[in-house]
Design an enzyme around this catalytic site. Structure first.
Site, short mmCIF file in Angstrom:
data_model
loop_
_atom_site.label_atom_id
_atom_site.label_comp_id
_atom_site.label_asym_id
_atom_site.label_seq_id
_atom_site.Cartn_x
_atom_site.Cartn_y
_atom_site.Cartn_z
CE1 TYR A 169 0.72 3.20 -10.76
CE2 TYR A 169 -0.14 1.16 -9.85
CZ TYR A 169 -0.16 2.54 -9.91
OH TYR A 169 -1.04 3.26 -9.16
N GLY A 222 -5.26 -5.70 2.68
CA GLY A 222 -4.76 -4.35 2.48
C GLY A 222 -5.29 -3.42 3.55
NE ARG A 223 -9.81 -1.70 1.01
CZ ARG A 223 -10.91 -1.95 0.33
NH1 ARG A 223 -11.79 -0.98 0.14
NH2 ARG A 223 -11.13 -3.14 -0.17
CG HIS A 243 2.84 -3.11 -8.72
ND1 HIS A 243 1.71 -3.81 -9.13
CD2 HIS A 243 2.38 -1.98 -8.11
CE1 HIS A 243 0.63 -3.11 -8.77
NE2 HIS A 243 1.01 -2.01 -8.16
CG ASN A 248 -3.44 3.76 -13.19
OD1 ASN A 248 -3.84 4.90 -12.95
ND2 ASN A 248 -2.80 3.03 -12.29
CD GLN A 273 3.71 -3.48 -5.29
OE1 GLN A 273 3.43 -2.32 -4.99
NE2 GLN A 273 2.80 -4.36 -5.64
CG MET A 307 -2.10 -0.98 1.03
SD MET A 307 -3.16 -1.05 2.49
CE MET A 307 -2.13 -1.97 3.62
CB THR A 308 1.06 3.91 -2.57
OG1 THR A 308 1.76 3.11 -3.52
CG2 THR A 308 1.50 5.36 -2.69
N GLY A 338 -10.34 -7.75 -0.79
CA GLY A 338 -11.65 -7.84 -0.14
C GLY A 338 -11.82 -8.97 0.86
C1 LIG Z 1 -4.04 3.27 0.38
C2 LIG Z 1 -3.82 2.15 -0.60
C3 LIG Z 1 -2.64 2.12 -1.35
C4 LIG Z 1 -2.38 1.06 -2.22
N1 LIG Z 1 -1.19 1.01 -2.88
C5 LIG Z 1 -0.84 -0.09 -3.59
C6 LIG Z 1 0.48 -0.25 -4.08
O1 LIG Z 1 1.39 0.57 -3.89
N2 LIG Z 1 0.74 -1.39 -4.78
C7 LIG Z 1 -0.21 -2.36 -5.02
O2 LIG Z 1 0.07 -3.37 -5.66
N3 LIG Z 1 -1.47 -2.22 -4.54
C8 LIG Z 1 -1.79 -1.14 -3.81
N4 LIG Z 1 -3.05 -1.06 -3.24
C9 LIG Z 1 -3.99 -2.19 -3.38
C10 LIG Z 1 -3.88 -3.14 -2.17
O3 LIG Z 1 -2.64 -3.84 -2.18
C11 LIG Z 1 -5.01 -4.20 -2.16
O4 LIG Z 1 -4.90 -4.99 -3.30
C12 LIG Z 1 -6.39 -3.56 -2.09
O5 LIG Z 1 -6.46 -2.64 -1.02
C13 LIG Z 1 -7.50 -4.61 -1.93
O6 LIG Z 1 -7.29 -5.36 -0.76
P1 LIG Z 1 -8.21 -5.06 0.57
O7 LIG Z 1 -9.62 -5.24 0.14
O8 LIG Z 1 -7.75 -6.10 1.55
O9 LIG Z 1 -7.91 -3.66 1.00
C14 LIG Z 1 -3.34 0.02 -2.38
C15 LIG Z 1 -4.53 0.07 -1.65
C16 LIG Z 1 -4.77 1.10 -0.76
C17 LIG Z 1 -6.03 1.10 0.07
#
Ligand SMILES: Cc1cc2nc3c(=O)[nH]c(=O)nc-3n(C[C@H](O)[C@H](O)[C@H](O)COP(=O)(O)O)c2cc1C
Length: 357
Positions: free
Chosen positions: A178, A315-316, A173, A233, A96, A22-23, A294
């Protein structure tokens, strides 16, 4: 199962949870990781595997404001703070590599760096710049063969720097639109040379990057993240997408990549990934398979029990629950994420989420 130890290649993980990349845009000085970032990752070290935010292997790949890189000595030292802090707590961490390619604004790049991609088509939509707020993406320069070779070499160099910085491995990634997916995706890649025009030619850049990194640090330390059917994107599905990804994954498996990280963003509004494709990718890739998108504890357990994955990424839930593993074990309530602080500098919404008493 979710809380059982798992051996991924040569890396022993305390459990089967993964913190998804997560960025967070906290690399405020020189795109370099810092002590605040070390605190954030160390707080989440009870994940079986941490995957960092997207980190650029090249100055040209720093498309967003304040994202970190890993291509110079200062950045190696910054990341060393993070890996030491995570390892001190018994965690494991992969970095990553996210080269943003055309998902970029020139204002976010350091002096001398260039926005580039497989072609000159501008990425749809806008992105944040600290100087001028939201801006249309910068028009990319089309990469020639020499620039492609240079980019491949940058990934391999960054892979070696990652090991020097103490990472347990790297994730490429190749998702979410990207640079690597810009080559994979037929809606973006309009080339007619040996890097575009057919499924095998669109797969070529991804495979060259993967092979260069495997040669640099060994396949047991290289994973890849993919998002077929994702729409971020300006990507999206195209004719033959499933067959192209199955071929890609067959080759990555044979190359000995340690894991495949498959993403389904339908919980965030993207089209669902067909179940048949997920099963085919799972059976095609012979090493560790990570599913993301999810999940909660119950759906993760169910997927593991059904054999649909070896590890599950969150993630979240990890963003706003540093002690997510403990909470899931107890069945405790989870904190909710504050979207307004996802990408803002500083501690707020970053290192100040509450843990259980
Ligand atoms: C704040 C934020 C930043 C994210 N940045 C990236 C990232 O840098 N690289 C990436 O592959 N996915 C990124 N994602 C996607 C997450 O890795 C993940 O796939 C997505 O949140 C869905 O999973 P979740 O439902 O468990 O949150 C980001 C998601 C969030 C919420």
């Amino acid at each position: 199962m979710l809380f059982d130890s798992y051996t991924m290649g040569k890396t022993v993980l305390a459990n089967r949870t993964v913190m998804a990349p997560m960025t967070r845009s906290r690399a405020v000085a020189n795109n370099t990781a810092n002590a605040l970032m070390a605190t954030y990752y160390a707080q989440r070290a009870s994940a079986g595997l941490l995957i960092t935010e997207g980190v650029s292997p090249s100055a040209n790949g720093l498309g967003y404001a304040r994202i970190p890189g890993l291509f110079n000595a200062e950045q190696v030292a910054g990341w060393r703070l993070v890996t030491d802090a995570v390892h001190a707590k018994g965690g494991k961490i992969f970095v990553q590599f996210m080269h943003c390619g055309r998902v970029a604004h020139q204002a976010n790049l350091p002096a001398g760096a260039r926005v580039m991609g497989p072609g000159t088509e501008v990425c749809p939509g806008e992105m944040w710049t600290d100087g001028s707020g939201m801006q249309a993406h910068t028009a990319p320069a089309a990469m020639g063969e020499a620039e492609i070779a240079a980019a491949v070499a940058e990934y391999a160099t960054a892979a070696k720097l990652a090991i020097e910085a103490g990472f347990d491995g790297i994730e490429l990634h190749a998702a979410n639109g990207y640079l690597i997916e810009q080559f994979l995706n037929a809606n973006v890649n309009q080339r007619s040379d040996s890097y575009g025009g057919s499924a095998d030619k669109r797969n070529r850049f991804a495979l060259e990057v993967a092979q260069a990194c495997v040669n640099a640090i060994g396949g047991e330390r290289v994973g890849m993240r993919i998002s077929p059917h994702g729409v971020f994107n300006g990507t999206g599905a195209f004719d033959g997408v499933d067959a192209q990804f199955v071929t890609l994954v067959e080759k990555l498996s044979a190359m000995g990549l340690v894991y495949l990280h498959q993403l389904d963003h339908s919980a965030m509004g993207a089209p669902p990934v067909p179940a048949a494709l997920k099963q085919q990718l799972r059976s095609t890739f012979k090493q560790t398979f990570i599913a993301a998108g999810g999940f909660d504890a119950a759906t993760a357990e169910a997927l593991l029990a059904a054999g649909g994955a070896d590890l599950v990424a969150f993630g979240r839930p990890f963003l706003c629950n540093p002690d997510l593993v403990a909470r899931m074990k107890l069945g405790a309530a989870l904190n909710e994420p504050d979207m307004s602080t996802f990408y803002t500098p500083g501690e707020k919404g970053y290192t100040d989420y509450a843990v259980l008493a």
